[in-house]
Structure formats: C-alpha cells, structure tokens
Design an enzyme around this catalytic site. Structure first.
Site, PDB file in Angstrom:
ATOM      1  CB  CYS A 123      30.781 -10.034  45.661  1.00 15.67           C
ATOM      2  SG  CYS A 123      29.676 -11.439  45.586  1.00 15.67           S
ATOM      3  CG  HIS A 256      31.041  -8.148  42.062  1.00 19.03           C
ATOM      4  ND1 HIS A 256      31.722  -9.328  41.887  1.00 19.03           N
ATOM      5  CD2 HIS A 256      29.787  -8.483  42.487  1.00 19.03           C
ATOM      6  CE1 HIS A 256      30.922 -10.333  42.208  1.00 19.03           C
ATOM      7  NE2 HIS A 256      29.755  -9.849  42.565  1.00 19.03           N
ATOM      8  CG  ASN A 286      28.535 -13.068  41.217  1.00 15.39           C
ATOM      9  OD1 ASN A 286      29.703 -12.972  41.583  1.00 15.39           O
ATOM     10  ND2 ASN A 286      27.530 -12.508  41.869  1.00 15.39           N
TER      11      ASN A 286
END
Ligand code: ACO
Length: 329
Positions: A123, A256, A286
């Site tokens: 990520c 993020h 996500n």
C-alpha cells in the site's frame, strides 16, 4: 562558468481507472451470506467507512487498469505517449511473475525505449514509486515519468475470510511527473520495518509448476491499525520539516485509503480539520498502491486540489512500509 539550472519534478497530469463492476456492501453481504459467511452493511460501514468497491473482471488485469489510468494522465498533461521515458508501476498484484506490469503498460501505450519497472511496497507502493521517479528526474535520467498504482486485490482475497475480504477493491491511478524549473515535489521520506512482515501478507508463490505457500491475503487487523496510526502523523511531520515547512502549510492530506478511522485519527493527530483530508475509501475501499493516486485524481478533477496547493501524499502497508511525499501542485 555558469552553473546549470536546478531541475525539479512536477505533477503535470493525473488519471484513474475503475473496473466496470460496482459491488455495494449489501450486494457483497448477500453474496457472502450465500456461501455461509456472515457480514452486513452496518458492520462494514461502522468499522471501516467502506460502502462499496469495484471488482475487476478476468479481463481487467492490473496492466489493463493501469494503462487506462495512464492514458488519462498523459492526455491531461497535454503530452503524447512517445514523450514518456520512464514508467514505474506500483503493484502487489502484477499480471505475471514477469515481465513487469510496467513493461505490459509500456507495450499497450505503444512506447518503445525508456525504462520500465515495477515497485513492490504494497500500500506504500505509489509513494515509493513517486520518490524514485522524482530522484531520476532530478538527476537527469528521465524527463517525463509515468507513475502508476494498479491493483487487482480481489484476485488474492479469501472470500471465506470476512475479516479481510470486505476491505479491498480494485483500481488504478496514475500521474505524469515532468522535469521543471519550478519545485513540485518538495520532500519525500520512505521507511520500512521488515520485522512486521507477518502482520499483513500473501505468503504464496509459484514453484515447480504449483502454488506454494498460501495464495490469499492474511492480516492481523488490529496490529496493522496500531502501526498505521502510529507512523502516519510521524512521517508527515518528518516530511514537512524536510521541506522547511510546518503542518500548517499543508493544504490537503491524501492518505492511503485503508479505513476511515485511520484517516480520521491521522488528521486529528496532525491537527488538520477533517475538510482537509481527502477520503475516497467509502467509494473505492482499499485499493492498496492505487488508493493514493486514485484519491488524488478524484480531488484534482472535482476542483478541490488546485495549482499552488501543497498536498501531503501518504502510504502505509505490508512490509511493513510507510512513507510520505509533499507536493506543490
Ligand atoms: N462482518 C461482520 N463481523 C466481522 C467481520 C465482518 N466483515 N469481520 C470481523 N468481524 C467480527 C469478528 O469476527 C469479531 O467477532 P467476535 O468479537 O465475535 O470474535 C468482531 O467482528 C471484531 O473483530 P476485530 O477484528 O476485533 O474487529 P476490529 O474492530 O479490529 O476491526 C478491522 C477489524 C476493520 C480490520 C480493523 O482492525 C482495521 O481497520 N484494521 C486496519 C487494517 C486495515 O485497514 N487493513 C487494510 C490493509 S492494511 C493497509 O492498507 C495499511
């Protein structure tokens, strides 16, 4: 003797791409329920802020989504694919073991020559890729770089594990970073701590013609939560200080997009009002390395982020990795 002018890198275009299929929480809960996995829209929204995600079809690979996002970013920049001399794709869900997804994007865009490679920092991948591209532009190795975050995490989710499968979605975001005489990227800081590799991983591979290890994502959610909240405000402060600025100079935080509670906690710890934090996790879930460039593209296109604004981009994820890039648009 005159010294040569200093070279900086600037973001001159952004783009994004989402798979066609949108799956809201109610639909996902019904689909999971049919296989005996209990979840609900209420639980997902309350714990994560996620309301829906996009799920890729078999044809919509990371390179396909990344290429779509890249085309949009190149067009927005007013450039042609042939101007691009560096392609970096951040992904943990590449089309193949090799060649790199970056080479597949390069071929799809009809670009020949220049460098193309993938960055694997889960990520945090996009901020890692952006930092590398910035360094290559400043040292004269490239003039127009494509930095792409592209993921198809749905391919590595265990749909029987309700603790993880509700959290992720697929998509891609891209920026074009070009050499400029005006500063764009003001500072970047990257970190990793491999001691925490086991809290978030897909510990499988292919070997001797078979899958080895475990081919699905596993996560210790609470450990990830604690680490993420601990490092994100720290790295933001470190990055603004490296630019000779303070948190008060940040116009927008683009963190993020893992969980709305992590985003809110980071904003609070930095003393930034909620209106300055770009949130897209409700719409995209996500999307790992794609989440930051996707959120950046959304906020550039809806007019919130404008020329002159200072934007803090932040990644955090498996590895454990984290980092931040402060950009003046
Ligand atoms: N639906 C319904 N119930 C669920 C679900 C679900 N989808 N998932 C877990 N539960 C249940 C659990 O079984 C448990 O039930 P029990 O109390 O009967 O045992 C209960 O909910 C609580 O489970 P926890 O795992 O303790 O829930 P928590 O409040 O920690 O929330 C979450 C889980 C959302 C994953 C949280 O830990 C989190 O956000 N962690 C951050 C991790 C993250 O965002 N990772 C994304 C990737 S990492 C990254 O991008 C940085």
């Amino acid at each position: 003797m005159t010294s040569s002018p200093r070279v900086y890198s600037r973001i001159v275009g952004t783009g994004s791409a989402l798979p066609e299929r949108l799956v809201d929480n109610a639909t996902l809960a019904a689909e999971l329920g049919a296989r005996g996995v209990e979840t609900s829209d209420d639980w997902i929204v309350a714990r994560t802020g996620i309301r829906q995600r996009y799920i890729a079809s078999p044809e919509e690979s990371s390179s396909v989504l990344g290429t779509r996002a890249a085309r949009m970013a190149i067009e927005t920049a007013g450039l042609a694919p042939g101007d691009i001399d560096l392609i970096i794709v951040a992904t943990s869900t590449p089309d193949f073991v090799f060649p790199s997804t970056a080479c597949l994007v390069q071929r799809a865009l009809g670009i020949v020559g220049g460098a193309a490679f993938d960055v694997q920092a889960v990520c945090s991948g996009f901020v890692y890729g952006l930092t590398v591209a910035d360094a290559m532009i400043r040292t004269g190795s490239a003039r127009h770089a494509l930095v792409i975050g592209a993921e198809t995490f749905s391919r590595i989710l265990d749909w029987n594990d309700r603790g993880t499968c509700v959290l992720f979605g697929d998509g891609a975001g891209a920026v074009v970073l070009s050499a400029s005489d005006r500063p764009g990227i003001l500072a970047a800081k990257l970190h990793a701590d491999g001691r925490h590799e086991a809290i978030l991983r897909t510990a499988g591979n292919v070997s001797h013609g078979s899958i080895t290890g475990h081919p699905f994502l596993t996560m210790d959610g609470q450990a990830v939560f604690k680490l993420a909240v601990g490092v994100l405000d720290e790295v933001a402060r470190e990055t603004v200080a490296a630019a000779g600025l303070t948190v008060a100079d940040i116009d927008w935080l683009v963190p993020h997009q893992a969980n709305v509670r992590i985003l809110q906690a980071t904003g609070r710890r930095l003393g930034l009002p909620a209106e300055k934090v770009i949130v897209t996790v409700d719409r995209h879930a996500n999307t790992s390395a794609a989440s930051v460039p996707l959120a950046l593209d959304v906020a550039m296109r809806d007019g919130r982020i404008r020329e002159g604004h200072r934007v803090m981009l932040q990644g955090v994820g498996g590895g454990f990795t984290w980092g931040a890039v402060l950009v003046q648009i």
